[in-house]
Structures are given as C-alpha cells and as structure tokens.
Design an enzyme around this catalytic site. Structure first.
Site, PDB file in Angstrom:
ATOM      1  N   ARG A 180       0.838  -1.206   0.000  1.00 38.74           N
ATOM      2  CA  ARG A 180       0.000   0.000   0.000  1.00 38.74           C
ATOM      3  C   ARG A 180       0.867   1.248   0.000  1.00 38.74           C
ATOM      4  O   ARG A 180       0.671   2.186  -0.781  1.00 38.74           O
ATOM      5  CB  ARG A 180      -0.926  -0.024   1.227  1.00 38.74           C
ATOM      6  CG  ARG A 180      -1.919   1.131   1.355  1.00 38.74           C
ATOM      7  CD  ARG A 180      -1.389   2.360   2.057  1.00 38.74           C
ATOM      8  NE  ARG A 180      -0.638   2.054   3.250  1.00 38.74           N
ATOM      9  CZ  ARG A 180       0.109   2.941   3.904  1.00 38.74           C
ATOM     10  NH1 ARG A 180       0.222   4.174   3.470  1.00 38.74           N
ATOM     11  NH2 ARG A 180       0.781   2.577   4.988  1.00 38.74           N
ATOM     12  N   ASP A 181       1.863   1.259   0.863  1.00 36.55           N
ATOM     13  CA  ASP A 181       2.772   2.399   0.946  1.00 36.55           C
ATOM     14  C   ASP A 181       3.580   2.537  -0.332  1.00 36.55           C
ATOM     15  O   ASP A 181       3.906   3.643  -0.773  1.00 36.55           O
ATOM     16  CB  ASP A 181       3.706   2.217   2.152  1.00 36.55           C
ATOM     17  CG  ASP A 181       4.250   3.527   2.673  1.00 36.55           C
ATOM     18  OD1 ASP A 181       4.030   4.560   2.019  1.00 36.55           O
ATOM     19  OD2 ASP A 181       4.897   3.524   3.730  1.00 36.55           O
ATOM     20  N   HIS A 210       8.976   1.737  11.186  1.00 38.00           N
ATOM     21  CA  HIS A 210       8.583   2.057   9.813  1.00 38.00           C
ATOM     22  C   HIS A 210       9.515   3.165   9.332  1.00 38.00           C
ATOM     23  O   HIS A 210       9.235   4.348   9.508  1.00 38.00           O
ATOM     24  CB  HIS A 210       7.122   2.508   9.764  1.00 38.00           C
ATOM     25  CG  HIS A 210       6.614   2.719   8.363  1.00 38.00           C
ATOM     26  ND1 HIS A 210       5.763   1.830   7.747  1.00 38.00           N
ATOM     27  CD2 HIS A 210       6.843   3.696   7.452  1.00 38.00           C
ATOM     28  CE1 HIS A 210       5.479   2.264   6.523  1.00 38.00           C
ATOM     29  NE2 HIS A 210       6.133   3.402   6.331  1.00 38.00           N
ATOM     30  N   CYS A 239       5.813   8.576   1.437  1.00 35.87           N
ATOM     31  CA  CYS A 239       4.559   9.271   1.732  1.00 35.87           C
ATOM     32  C   CYS A 239       4.385  10.481   0.825  1.00 35.87           C
ATOM     33  O   CYS A 239       5.157  11.442   0.924  1.00 35.87           O
ATOM     34  CB  CYS A 239       4.526   9.707   3.201  1.00 35.87           C
ATOM     35  SG  CYS A 239       2.974  10.526   3.611  1.00 35.87           S
ATOM     36  N   ASN A 268      10.734   3.696   0.952  1.00 31.72           N
ATOM     37  CA  ASN A 268      10.563   2.822   2.107  1.00 31.72           C
ATOM     38  C   ASN A 268      11.834   2.020   2.389  1.00 31.72           C
ATOM     39  O   ASN A 268      12.718   1.896   1.549  1.00 31.72           O
ATOM     40  CB  ASN A 268       9.407   1.850   1.854  1.00 31.72           C
ATOM     41  CG  ASN A 268       8.064   2.499   2.099  1.00 31.72           C
ATOM     42  OD1 ASN A 268       7.715   2.818   3.219  1.00 31.72           O
ATOM     43  ND2 ASN A 268       7.304   2.715   1.025  1.00 31.72           N
TER      44      ASN A 268
END
Length: 285
Positions: free
Chosen positions: A13-14, A206, A239, A249
């Site tokens: 998703r990220d 994260h 993000c 990420n």
C-alpha cells in the site's frame, strides 16, 4: 521475547499509493497474492481513504475480495471514522491503522485534521475496533523529525506514546520516519526508550531510507529491542503528503539480508520471497 525472531510487515500500500499512473486492480491482486505466500506477519495491503485524496487506493475493497486465504494478518490504513466503518465491514482485516502525527503541520497535510481533532478521530476509530473485534494500530508519523520546524524530540515521542496508549486500547505503535530523517544513533535512542517503557505493546519500525543506510538502521532498531519491522520490496514508495521529494521505504530485501546474516528468524520463506521480488517488477516500472 525470543531474540532470534522478528516479525515483518510488507507494505505494498505504501509502495503504490503515490504512483499517479493507475495500477490495474487485477495486477494489484496478482502481486499481493504472491506476497501473501511469503509468510510475512502482516500485509499493509490498502487504505479506505477518499479517492480524491489518494486515487490509487480507490479499489481497496475490490482488491481485498480477490486475495487468497493466508495466515498473514491484513492491515488497512484509515484516515477517519468513515474509513474505519468501511474497513470494519470486512472480517479478514485484522488491523485498522491511523496515521497520527506528532507534527501539527504534517497532521493537517496528511489527514486534514489538527492533532486535537485527530485524538477525537482515534477515539471514534478505537470504539469501532472494540465493537467489530479489530486491533488498533497507530503510526507516530514524523517520529524522527520533520521538515517544517515543528517541535520534535525523543521525549516528545515517549510523551505521545504514553498519552495514546493510556487513552486508547492500542495493539501496535509504529514509529514512522516518513521523510528519512532517522540516523542509527536516533533510532537506537528512541527504540531503547520505547521498547523498555512499552513492553506490553508491539512497537514497530517504519523507516524511510536510502538503500545504502538500510542495514545500519535495521541493526540499530534491533539492538535497541525492536522486533517488528516494516518495509517494501526494493524500497518502493514513500509518503506523498510529506514533501515533494520522496524518500523511499525501507527495502525489505535489505532487512532480510541482515537478519539472515545474523541468524535471526523472520518467518519469511526465502523462495517465496524471491518469487514476489521478481513479480514486483511487473507492478512497479
């Protein structure tokens, strides 16, 4: 806690949410089903958010319907009470996750709410979780600093962690770097404190980072007591609400390499993971 075991959340998703070119629903299902075979603890598979805010996630419910059965827990990000109500309708979703920022500026940018308004949202979401037998996860976004000049310190993270866990029944807190500000020294400092004071809650890392820094940050978090880690294959994503230039990420494969080198069990099947790794190139161009 067994020091030889860690739990990994894969975050497609990220990885996908900031991509402007539409990824076909069938392709998302195809890729996520590969990930579900790997043995990850949790899969951050989608979000129940306004299509205007994050167009790439508008098919999350349809994607969910196409996912194979798996022991991997499913996590959905939700920005408000309505999103929580929509997500809670699906029995397969385990975690409802809300991005709670300790930066006022980012909270407004990310969820169109102030921190105080977010507290009221979390209260409503926590009530839905209790009613629908879901677990509440909170991201502490901008957990290692912010680019806006808003106040930040390790003590502020602890203060918010204490307040949130006292107010709400939180199963997992995810310390989210968001912009790649974390250094090994900061990671070690923050997780050493958090892991000691909140031993009854799952504390997850994260981190957004450049690939060359991945191993050092993973090592710093692990040595400071962290046993829950989040990443995305090849470091895809970041993000889109944070700043113009995205820091990707944490690359899952870099974490996996470090854990393998140290003899630390992840629960992830290396052959299945290799298959998913190859498949990712069909989704991300």
């Amino acid at each position: 806690m067994d020091n030889s075991r860690v739990f990994i959340t894969e975050c497609p998703r990220d990885a996908m949410q900031g991509i402007k070119e539409w990824i076909d629903t069938a392709d998302k299902i195809y890729y996520l089903n590969y990930l579900l075979k790997c043995g990850f603890d949790t899969l951050d598979f989608g979000s129940f958010v306004s299509p205007k805010a994050t167009p790439q996630m508008r098919d999350t419910a349809s994607v969910l319907e196409g996912l194979d059965d798996s022991e991997t827990k499913l996590l959905a990000v939700i920005p408000n009470e309505r999103g929580a109500e929509d997500a809670a309708k699906f029995g397969r979703i385990h975690f409802l996750a809300y991005p709670f920022s300790i930066s006022e500026t980012f909270q407004l940018r990310n969820t169109n709410a102030t921190i105080e308004e977010s507290l009221r949202r979390v209260e409503a979401i926590a009530n839905i979780c209790h009613k629908e037998n879901k677990e509440l996860m909170l991201y502490l976004s901008m957990g290692f600093g912010n680019p806006y000049g808003d106040a930040w310190s390790p003590d502020l993270i602890v203060t918010w962690a204490e307040r949130l866990t006292q107010l709400f029944e939180v199963s997992r807190l995810s310390l989210a770097d968001t912009i790649g500000a974390a250094t090994p020294e900061l990671v070690k400092q923050v997780f050493s404190t958090i892991s000691t004071e909140f031993s009854n809650i799952q504390i997850s890392a994260h981190l957004h980072t450049l690939k060359e820094n991945a191993s050092k940050l993973t090592q710093a978090a692990y040595e400071a007591g962290c046993r829950y880690f989040e990443g995305a294959i090849k470091g895809y994503g970041g993000c889109p609400m944070a700043k113009d230039e995205l820091t990707g990420n944490m690359p899952t494969e870099r974490m996996m390499e470090w854990f393998k080198e140290k003899g630390i069990e992840t629960g992830v099947d290396p052959i299945r993971f290799s298959e998913a790794f190859v498949t990712s190139s069909k989704i991300f161009h």
